[in-house]
Scaffold this motif. Structure first.
Motif, PDB file in Angstrom:
ATOM      1  N   ALA A  55      84.723  57.786  83.826  1.00 11.79           N
ATOM      2  CA  ALA A  55      83.828  58.493  84.391  1.00 11.79           C
ATOM      3  C   ALA A  55      83.549  59.869  84.676  1.00 11.79           C
ATOM      4  CB  ALA A  55      83.197  57.843  85.897  1.00 11.79           C
ATOM      5  N   ARG A  56      85.073  60.331  84.446  1.00  4.55           N
ATOM      6  CA  ARG A  56      84.984  61.961  84.624  1.00  4.55           C
ATOM      7  C   ARG A  56      84.917  62.085  83.580  1.00  4.55           C
ATOM      8  NH1 ARG A  56      88.504  65.354  87.444  1.00  4.55           N
ATOM      9  NH2 ARG A  56      90.486  63.807  87.659  1.00  4.55           N
ATOM     10  N   GLN A  61      73.694  59.959  80.724  1.00  5.76           N
ATOM     11  CA  GLN A  61      75.273  60.146  81.103  1.00  5.76           C
ATOM     12  C   GLN A  61      75.980  60.166  82.631  1.00  5.76           C
ATOM     13  OE1 GLN A  61      77.785  60.582  78.958  1.00  5.76           O
ATOM     14  NE2 GLN A  61      76.550  61.208  76.371  1.00  5.76           N
ATOM     15  N   CYS A  62      74.837  60.308  83.053  1.00  3.65           N
ATOM     16  CA  CYS A  62      75.291  60.707  84.775  1.00  3.65           C
ATOM     17  C   CYS A  62      74.609  59.501  84.490  1.00  3.65           C
ATOM     18  CB  CYS A  62      74.284  61.471  85.614  1.00  3.65           C
ATOM     19  SG  CYS A  62      74.368  61.961  87.127  1.00  3.65           S
ATOM     20  N   ASN A 116      80.294  65.431  80.272  1.00  6.65           N
ATOM     21  CA  ASN A 116      79.511  65.267  78.897  1.00  6.65           C
ATOM     22  C   ASN A 116      77.642  65.749  79.570  1.00  6.65           C
ATOM     23  OD1 ASN A 116      80.871  64.687  77.713  1.00  6.65           O
ATOM     24  ND2 ASN A 116      80.092  62.731  77.865  1.00  6.65           N
ATOM     25  N   ALA A 117      77.390  64.911  81.232  1.00 12.53           N
ATOM     26  CA  ALA A 117      76.163  65.602  81.508  1.00 12.53           C
ATOM     27  C   ALA A 117      75.807  67.058  81.421  1.00 12.53           C
ATOM     28  CB  ALA A 117      76.077  64.421  82.552  1.00 12.53           C
ATOM     29  N   LEU A 118      76.963  67.757  82.053  1.00 15.11           N
ATOM     30  CA  LEU A 118      77.187  68.956  82.830  1.00 15.11           C
ATOM     31  C   LEU A 118      77.044  69.635  81.738  1.00 15.11           C
ATOM     32  CD1 LEU A 118      78.798  68.551  85.970  1.00 15.11           C
ATOM     33  CD2 LEU A 118      76.652  69.032  86.363  1.00 15.11           C
ATOM     34  N   GLU A 119      77.928  69.532  80.436  1.00 15.39           N
ATOM     35  CA  GLU A 119      78.071  70.304  79.346  1.00 15.39           C
ATOM     36  C   GLU A 119      76.250  70.606  78.975  1.00 15.39           C
ATOM     37  OE1 GLU A 119      79.797  70.767  74.820  1.00 15.39           O
ATOM     38  OE2 GLU A 119      80.210  69.069  76.232  1.00 15.39           O
ATOM     39  N   ILE A 120      75.582  69.243  78.563  1.00 20.48           N
ATOM     40  CA  ILE A 120      73.962  69.555  78.275  1.00 20.48           C
ATOM     41  C   ILE A 120      73.306  69.839  78.991  1.00 20.48           C
ATOM     42  CG2 ILE A 120      72.028  67.166  77.315  1.00 20.48           C
ATOM     43  CD1 ILE A 120      74.848  65.733  77.100  1.00 20.48           C
ATOM     44  N   ASN A 121      73.205  69.977  80.182  1.00 17.21           N
ATOM     45  CA  ASN A 121      72.466  70.280  81.459  1.00 17.21           C
ATOM     46  C   ASN A 121      73.099  71.225  82.529  1.00 17.21           C
ATOM     47  OD1 ASN A 121      70.595  70.714  83.209  1.00 17.21           O
ATOM     48  ND2 ASN A 121      69.471  68.986  83.558  1.00 17.21           N
ATOM     49  N   PRO A 122      73.531  72.473  82.648  1.00 22.29           N
ATOM     50  CA  PRO A 122      74.414  72.384  83.564  1.00 22.29           C
ATOM     51  C   PRO A 122      73.934  73.217  84.813  1.00 22.29           C
ATOM     52  CG  PRO A 122      74.896  74.079  81.391  1.00 22.29           C
ATOM     53  CD  PRO A 122      73.627  73.302  81.015  1.00 22.29           C
ATOM     54  N   ASP A 127      72.017  66.544  90.542  1.00 12.27           N
ATOM     55  CA  ASP A 127      72.879  65.240  90.876  1.00 12.27           C
ATOM     56  C   ASP A 127      74.358  65.506  90.139  1.00 12.27           C
ATOM     57  OD1 ASP A 127      70.120  64.511  92.496  1.00 12.27           O
ATOM     58  OD2 ASP A 127      69.150  63.289  91.289  1.00 12.27           O
ATOM     59  N   ALA A 128      74.085  65.781  88.706  1.00 11.65           N
ATOM     60  CA  ALA A 128      75.568  65.315  88.185  1.00 11.65           C
ATOM     61  C   ALA A 128      76.396  66.516  88.725  1.00 11.65           C
ATOM     62  CB  ALA A 128      75.567  65.894  86.685  1.00 11.65           C
ATOM     63  N   TYR A 129      76.469  67.083  88.993  1.00  6.22           N
ATOM     64  CA  TYR A 129      77.189  68.029  89.995  1.00  6.22           C
ATOM     65  C   TYR A 129      77.412  67.588  91.576  1.00  6.22           C
ATOM     66  CZ  TYR A 129      77.408  72.278  87.614  1.00  6.22           C
ATOM     67  OH  TYR A 129      77.583  73.173  86.012  1.00  6.22           O
ATOM     68  N   PHE A 130      77.028  66.726  91.553  1.00  6.46           N
ATOM     69  CA  PHE A 130      77.075  65.470  93.187  1.00  6.46           C
ATOM     70  C   PHE A 130      78.235  64.711  92.812  1.00  6.46           C
ATOM     71  CE2 PHE A 130      75.121  63.009  96.540  1.00  6.46           C
ATOM     72  CZ  PHE A 130      76.118  63.049  97.585  1.00  6.46           C
ATOM     73  N   HIS A 131      77.237  63.897  92.098  1.00  5.59           N
ATOM     74  CA  HIS A 131      78.431  62.536  92.384  1.00  5.59           C
ATOM     75  C   HIS A 131      79.885  62.691  91.582  1.00  5.59           C
ATOM     76  CE1 HIS A 131      74.606  59.859  93.327  1.00  5.59           C
ATOM     77  NE2 HIS A 131      74.428  60.513  93.123  1.00  5.59           N
ATOM     78  N   TYR A 132      79.446  64.062  90.147  1.00  9.89           N
ATOM     79  CA  TYR A 132      80.921  63.939  90.341  1.00  9.89           C
ATOM     80  C   TYR A 132      81.861  64.660  91.070  1.00  9.89           C
ATOM     81  CZ  TYR A 132      84.363  66.556  87.060  1.00  9.89           C
ATOM     82  OH  TYR A 132      85.707  66.854  87.110  1.00  9.89           O
ATOM     83  N   ALA A 133      81.378  65.507  92.010  1.00  8.29           N
ATOM     84  CA  ALA A 133      82.184  65.906  93.084  1.00  8.29           C
ATOM     85  C   ALA A 133      82.354  64.575  93.895  1.00  8.29           C
ATOM     86  CB  ALA A 133      81.059  66.680  94.074  1.00  8.29           C
ATOM     87  N   LEU A 134      81.744  63.501  94.702  1.00  8.62           N
ATOM     88  CA  LEU A 134      82.008  62.249  95.236  1.00  8.62           C
ATOM     89  C   LEU A 134      83.617  62.303  94.409  1.00  8.62           C
ATOM     90  CD1 LEU A 134      78.623  60.856  96.315  1.00  8.62           C
ATOM     91  CD2 LEU A 134      80.304  62.015  97.395  1.00  8.62           C
ATOM     92  N   LEU A 135      82.933  62.169  92.614  1.00  5.52           N
ATOM     93  CA  LEU A 135      84.002  60.956  92.386  1.00  5.52           C
ATOM     94  C   LEU A 135      85.354  61.884  92.592  1.00  5.52           C
ATOM     95  CD1 LEU A 135      85.662  59.744  90.138  1.00  5.52           C
ATOM     96  CD2 LEU A 135      84.719  60.557  87.869  1.00  5.52           C
TER      97      LEU A 135
END
Length: 358
Positions: free
Chosen positions: A72-73, A56-57, A78-84, A88-96
């Motif tokens: 992408a959002r 997902q990430c 989805n990735a963060l819901e699966i694995n809070p 890395d998912a928080y990091f790349h989401y922050a870049l978005l």
């Protein structure tokens, strides 16, 4: 790489529902800069296993690169819901979120990154880059310091720490603006960048800026020569080089580099102004007038540009244009004594004796 790819392709042939094989093959294709194929494999992995956080990430990252921001959002979430606890998912989401100009939410996500992984240097660095208000100076500094402590060879960390310290505007506890500039410390960081990458033209330029402020013009000259050899179209470096050359009494060379600065950035008001002054001093009034006119067009609040333009215009038959620019210079800078003096002479020559006395 090709052997690994073949094995993964074979695995998919044997088991077309093998999500992990699609994911791993997507990573290989990403490394080979085959972005479209990589995206297709991440999509396949997610379609087989919706709870596959890593896929997902990676799918979200691939969609971000294609400019499909809303999709992408959704996949980051989805990735963060699966694995809070997925740093890395928080990091790349922050870049978005930075790309989407949602700066406060981006900061929150970078904070989450460093809560989960206290050694995530890029998380501290990216958070520091967003802390650009005077109130945030100390927080920005601490985040850059942490990033550099984790990764002492972090070129971007050293570079932007140097930038922060060389223009250190901060807010005191009482709310007033104070200057936290620390040029010796900034210089250390730019020198560290150059130890790690001797061809870092921006570090050479920023080091030269400090040396120029310290009036170490020969050392600044040396840095700028190197910067321009690396990046001949670096407008700011041409401008600073021209300034340094002026201080070293090499006005002919300075003129060339002010012109180069404009060539690489046409709307460069300070360069038009400085070149206009040099041309006026060398008697090239027509060319000087063009550059000074451009300077006041680009920056109508430039008192000195209005003043020098007025001086050139004061030789025209019509006294009004010069008068207008003298008055504009004084409106911007009421304590501009030389402008008052030149204006009085201009008014006297044009027969406006009463106003000249005032």
């Amino acid at each position: 790489m090709n052997v690994a790819r073949k094995h993964l392709e074979d695995a998919i042939k044997i088991n077309p529902e093998y999500a992990e094989a699609y994911y791993k093959l997507g990573l290989l294709l990403k490394k080979e800069d085959q972005a479209d194929e990589a995206l297709e494999h991440f999509q396949k992995a997610v379609s087989i296993r919706e709870d596959y956080a890593e896929a997902q990430c990676e799918l979200a990252i691939a969609l971000t690169e294609k400019g499909e921001h809303e999709a992408a959002r959704n996949h980051f979430l989805n990735a963060l819901e699966i694995n809070p606890s997925y740093a890395d998912a928080y990091f790349h989401y922050a870049l978005l979120l930075v790309e989407l100009k949602d700066i406060e939410e981006a900061k929150n996500n970078f904070d989450k990154v460093t809560e989960i992984d206290q050694n995530y240097a890029e998380g501290y660095y990216q958070k520091a880059r967003l802390l650009n208000n005077p109130d945030d100076f100390e927080d920005a500094r601490k985040n850059f310091e942490t990033a550099i402590d984790i990764r002492p060879d972090y070129i971007d960390g050293h570079y932007y720490m140097g930038k922060l310290l060389s223009g250190g505007v901060a807010t005191s506890k009482e709310g007033s603006i104070i200057d936290r500039t620390d040029l010796p410390e900034a210089k250390k960081h730019f020198l560290r960048v150059l130890e790690l990458d001797k061809n870092h033209s921006k570090a050479l330029y920023n080091l030269a800026r400090i040396l120029s402020r310290e009036e170490k013009y020969k050392q600044a000259h040396e840095c700028l020569e190197k910067a321009l050899k690396i990046n001949p179209s670096y407008s700011k470096a041409h401008f600073l080089f021209a300034h340094v050359l002026t201080e070293l009494k090499a006005s002919a060379k300075a003129k060339t580099h002010f012109a180069f600065s404009i060539e690489h950035y046409e709307d460069n008001a300070p360069a038009h102004f400085r070149l206009g002054v040099i041309l006026a001093e060398s008697g090239k009034k027509r060319e000087a007038r063009e550059h000074l006119q451009k300077a006041v067009t680009l920056n109508p609040e430039h008192a000195e540009a209005h003043y020098h333009l007025a001086r050139i215009l004061s030789t025209d038959e019509d006294p009004a244009p010069a008068k207008k620019h003298f008055f504009r210079a004084l409106e911007i800078k009421p304590d501009f004594a030389l402008a008052y003096y030149r204006l009085a002479h201009h008014l006297e020559r044009s027969g406006d004796l009463n106003e000249a006395k005032v």
